[in-house]
Design a protein around this motif. Structure first.
Motif, short mmCIF file in Angstrom:
data_model
loop_
_atom_site.label_atom_id
_atom_site.label_comp_id
_atom_site.label_asym_id
_atom_site.label_seq_id
_atom_site.Cartn_x
_atom_site.Cartn_y
_atom_site.Cartn_z
N ALA A 126 -129.93 9.18 38.03
CA ALA A 126 -129.03 10.17 38.61
C ALA A 126 -128.77 11.30 37.63
O ALA A 126 -128.94 12.49 37.95
CB ALA A 126 -127.72 9.50 39.02
N HIS A 145 -129.73 15.21 43.44
CA HIS A 145 -129.69 13.74 43.45
C HIS A 145 -129.50 13.25 44.88
O HIS A 145 -128.55 13.64 45.56
CB HIS A 145 -128.53 13.29 42.56
CG HIS A 145 -128.24 11.82 42.59
ND1 HIS A 145 -129.23 10.87 42.48
CD2 HIS A 145 -127.07 11.14 42.72
CE1 HIS A 145 -128.68 9.67 42.53
NE2 HIS A 145 -127.37 9.81 42.68
N PRO A 161 -129.28 9.73 46.58
CA PRO A 161 -129.25 8.27 46.55
C PRO A 161 -129.48 7.68 47.94
O PRO A 161 -129.05 8.25 48.94
CB PRO A 161 -127.84 7.96 46.04
CG PRO A 161 -127.01 9.13 46.46
CD PRO A 161 -127.94 10.32 46.42
N THR A 210 -125.95 17.10 45.21
CA THR A 210 -126.25 15.78 45.79
C THR A 210 -126.36 15.89 47.30
O THR A 210 -125.71 16.73 47.93
CB THR A 210 -125.18 14.71 45.46
OG1 THR A 210 -123.91 15.15 45.96
CG2 THR A 210 -125.07 14.43 44.00
N ASN A 245 -125.95 13.00 50.22
CA ASN A 245 -125.66 11.60 50.57
C ASN A 245 -125.88 11.43 52.07
O ASN A 245 -125.25 12.14 52.87
CB ASN A 245 -124.21 11.24 50.23
CG ASN A 245 -123.90 11.39 48.76
OD1 ASN A 245 -123.18 12.28 48.36
ND2 ASN A 245 -124.44 10.51 47.95
N GLU A 274 -118.14 17.74 43.86
CA GLU A 274 -118.24 16.45 43.17
C GLU A 274 -117.26 16.39 41.99
O GLU A 274 -116.63 15.35 41.73
CB GLU A 274 -119.67 16.24 42.65
CG GLU A 274 -120.73 16.12 43.72
CD GLU A 274 -120.72 14.79 44.44
OE1 GLU A 274 -119.66 14.13 44.48
OE2 GLU A 274 -121.77 14.41 44.97
N MET A 323 -123.51 2.04 44.13
CA MET A 323 -123.58 3.37 43.52
C MET A 323 -124.12 4.41 44.49
O MET A 323 -123.82 5.60 44.35
CB MET A 323 -124.46 3.33 42.27
CG MET A 323 -123.87 2.59 41.10
SD MET A 323 -124.96 2.70 39.65
CE MET A 323 -124.16 1.55 38.53
N ASN A 348 -122.08 8.36 45.78
CA ASN A 348 -122.07 8.27 44.32
C ASN A 348 -121.04 7.27 43.83
O ASN A 348 -120.35 7.50 42.83
CB ASN A 348 -121.84 9.65 43.70
CG ASN A 348 -122.80 10.68 44.26
OD1 ASN A 348 -124.00 10.48 44.26
ND2 ASN A 348 -122.26 11.77 44.78
N ILE A 357 -119.57 7.21 39.38
CA ILE A 357 -120.62 7.49 38.40
C ILE A 357 -120.22 8.68 37.53
O ILE A 357 -120.66 8.81 36.39
CB ILE A 357 -122.01 7.70 39.04
CG1 ILE A 357 -122.08 9.00 39.84
CG2 ILE A 357 -122.42 6.52 39.87
CD1 ILE A 357 -123.50 9.38 40.25
N TYR A 358 -119.36 9.54 38.06
CA TYR A 358 -118.86 10.68 37.30
C TYR A 358 -117.56 10.36 36.57
O TYR A 358 -117.42 10.59 35.36
CB TYR A 358 -118.64 11.88 38.23
CG TYR A 358 -119.86 12.31 38.98
CD1 TYR A 358 -121.07 12.57 38.32
CD2 TYR A 358 -119.85 12.47 40.37
CE1 TYR A 358 -122.20 12.97 39.02
CE2 TYR A 358 -120.97 12.87 41.07
CZ TYR A 358 -122.14 13.12 40.39
OH TYR A 358 -123.26 13.51 41.08
#
Length: 537
Positions: free
Chosen positions: A73, A83, A85, A167, A169, A188, A213, A217, A222-223
């Motif tokens: 990531a 990113h 995911p 990102t 999602n 984010e 995850m 995110n 994760i941040y």
């Protein structure tokens, strides 16, 4: 002064101030400092650029909660790549759709899931395929550790703007094809700030990754966990025995868990003499559906953990509310359960409303039902290449607000309580019945392990409440209670029109990767022989 809000700042800060502190406890047993985590992310960034990945290209990550996910990531983001995911519970057909829809250029996939991508490899635009164990995967896949070792640490970080998408999602696709939710650096970053504040995250936290995850995110963790220099404890899955052991051994202080995870832990705790915490006090955030008071009581009074309920959606960051309003309850009072089972108050900087069909705010009487709508800096930019769907999501009842699709009431303190999804509300004989209220009532019966209530067809009333019950003893053939007894149980505790009309005992309930019950699957099966669509009332 204005400084761009960029998600690269989170790892940068951790490396600057916590470089020699432990950052990650890997599923392999390895441990990495923030300097080491950062170097591996740099190397992955260098590898991606060597394969032609540029700013704005999409890089997918298909992985359970391992250190590879974090490295892939951050490595992608440092290139300016978007990113993307992926939900590891999806099918090969789902991956084919998403990889084509997002036009993914490169993918890292864990060895347990790479075969689903390999199956559609020839029908997607992706050109770079990386896994953590190429010997375990059929096809031509490069090894993550090998490519980062060979790549070196030099890469070119492009200039980035906080309003650029970083990102995508994908939603679960429960009402059609999955939609790509676009989130910017700014979106984010502010969401991570809000999560850190409302979840009381600090640098001495030890966070256990029970929440996927990939799911927005990891709710932004994760941040937030990284930026504050806290410790990530990774996990490939959720096993009750392992989880309790890890909480004690790693001195876990914070984790997240859907109500289904809480129930799993409670069941194990009931059957085993097990320690519930190490040297740190433990707090847990839950979301998905409101846990019944009995669940909250067990987690807090028997585990000794502090429970916070949060609420949101993929489109909203996800988190937009919290039940952690400590001035509204006493920690030693049973009244706290009444507050904690509510979705609660809006996060800082978040405009939360419950509106009627005309877009007007419902009264704070905790009775009038309306739809939850929200405006905030953590709300998505829009759906990937779907401008019409984006416009509809922000304009149906209240212009400029994202429409959650959830029906709620508001109490005198402004705390919301979700009553149902719009499509899950049961309209029987002209009366609205909340499936959540029925589920909460049924959870008080000792023979009920887990339950989902949906509208079922009724010749007399159009639709009526039906419960799918997983017995506490795990045996649907001998559940320890009859359907008639459960129906009478609800009739004794609720208004007559709200009582159950049907009960079906089952082995399991269909759930998402985050443990949320997929009622649409139950509704689809229940209404497959009917002329009209479900949820129309």
């Amino acid at each position: 002064m204005q400084k761009p809000l960029l998600v690269t700042d989170f790892l940068d800060r951790a490396r600057e101030y916590y470089g020699d502190h432990e950052a990650v406890v890997a599923t392999t047993g390895d441990r990495y400092t923030y300097d080491e985590l950062g170097e591996r992310a740099d190397r992955f960034a260098a590898f991606l650029q060597s394969r032609g990945i540029e700013k704005g290209d999409r890089v997918a990550v298909l992985d359970p909660n391992t250190h590879y996910h974090l490295e892939a990531a951050y490595g992608s983001i440092q290139c300016g790549a978007i990113h993307t995911p992926l939900n590891y519970r999806l099918t090969a057909d789902d991956f084919e759709y998403i990889l084509n829809d997002a036009r993914v250029d490169a993918i890292y996939a864990d060895y347990d899931y790479a075969e689903k991508v390999e199956a559609v490899r020839d029908s997607v635009p992706t050109e770079t395929f990386v896994t953590n164990d190429p010997d375990a995967v059929d096809g031509d896949w490069e090894g993550f550790d090998a490519v980062v070792e060979a790549a070196g640490t030099d890469y070119d970080r492009p200039e980035m703007d906080e309003d650029e998408v970083i990102t995508i999602n994908y939603t679960s696709g429960t009402t059609g094809d999955p939609k790509g939710v676009m989130r910017t650096h700014r979106c984010e970053t502010i969401h991570a700030y809000l999560t850190a504040i409302h979840q009381d995250i600090s640098d001495d936290d030890v966070y256990l990754w029970t929440l996927p995850m990939f799911h927005v995110n990891g709710w932004g963790h994760i941040y937030a966990i990284t930026g504050l220099g806290a410790k990530h404890v990774c996990a490939r899955g959720v096993d009750a025995e392992w989880l309790f052991d890890t909480v004690v051994e790693e001195n876990v202080s914070y984790l997240c868990g859907a109500p289904t995870v809480l129930n799993m832990l409670i069941d194990y705790h009931d059957d085993h003499d097990v320690a519930t915490q190490g040297d740190n006090d433990v707090r847990i955030a839950t979301a998905g559906s409101a846990p019944p008071e009995a669940t909250i009581r067990t987690v807090e009074d028997e585990f000794g953990w502090y429970l916070m309920q949060v609420y949101g959606a993929t489109e909203t960051g996800p988190l937009i509310t919290t039940s952690d309003a400590r001035r509204m309850f006493d920690d030693d009072s049973r009244d706290r359960f009444r507050v904690k089972k509510r979705q609660g108050l809006g996060f800082l900087g978040t405009e939360l409303r419950v509106v009627d069909e005309d877009g007007n705010d419902v009264p704070r009487d905790d009775e009038t039902i309306g739809e939850v709508v929200v405006r905030g800096n953590q709300v998505m930019e829009g759906y990937w290449e779907q401008p019409e769907t984006t416009e509809e999501a922000f304009s149906e009842r209240a212009e400029g607000y994202y429409h959650m699709g959830d029906l709620a009431t508001v109490d005198e303190n402004g705390m919301i309580a979700i009553q149902d999804r719009k499509k899950d509300i049961i309209i029987t004989g002209g009366e609205n019945v909340s499936s959540i209220e029925l589920e909460d009532t049924l959870f008080d019966h000792e023979a009920v392990g887990s339950v989902a209530v949906i509208p079922a067809p009724s010749e007399q009333w159009g639709e009526e409440p039906k419960a799918f019950v997983v017995p506490a003893n795990g045996n649907p053939d001998d559940p320890g209670v009859t359907a008639d007894e459960l129906i009478a149980f609800t009739r004794d505790r609720l208004a007559g029109f709200k009582a159950l009309k049907q009960v079906e005992f089952v082995d399991t309930l269909p759930t998402t990767a985050t443990g949320k019950v997929q009622k649409y699957e139950l509704r689809s099966k229940e209404w497959e022989d009917e002329d009209r669509m479900v949820g129309e009332g």
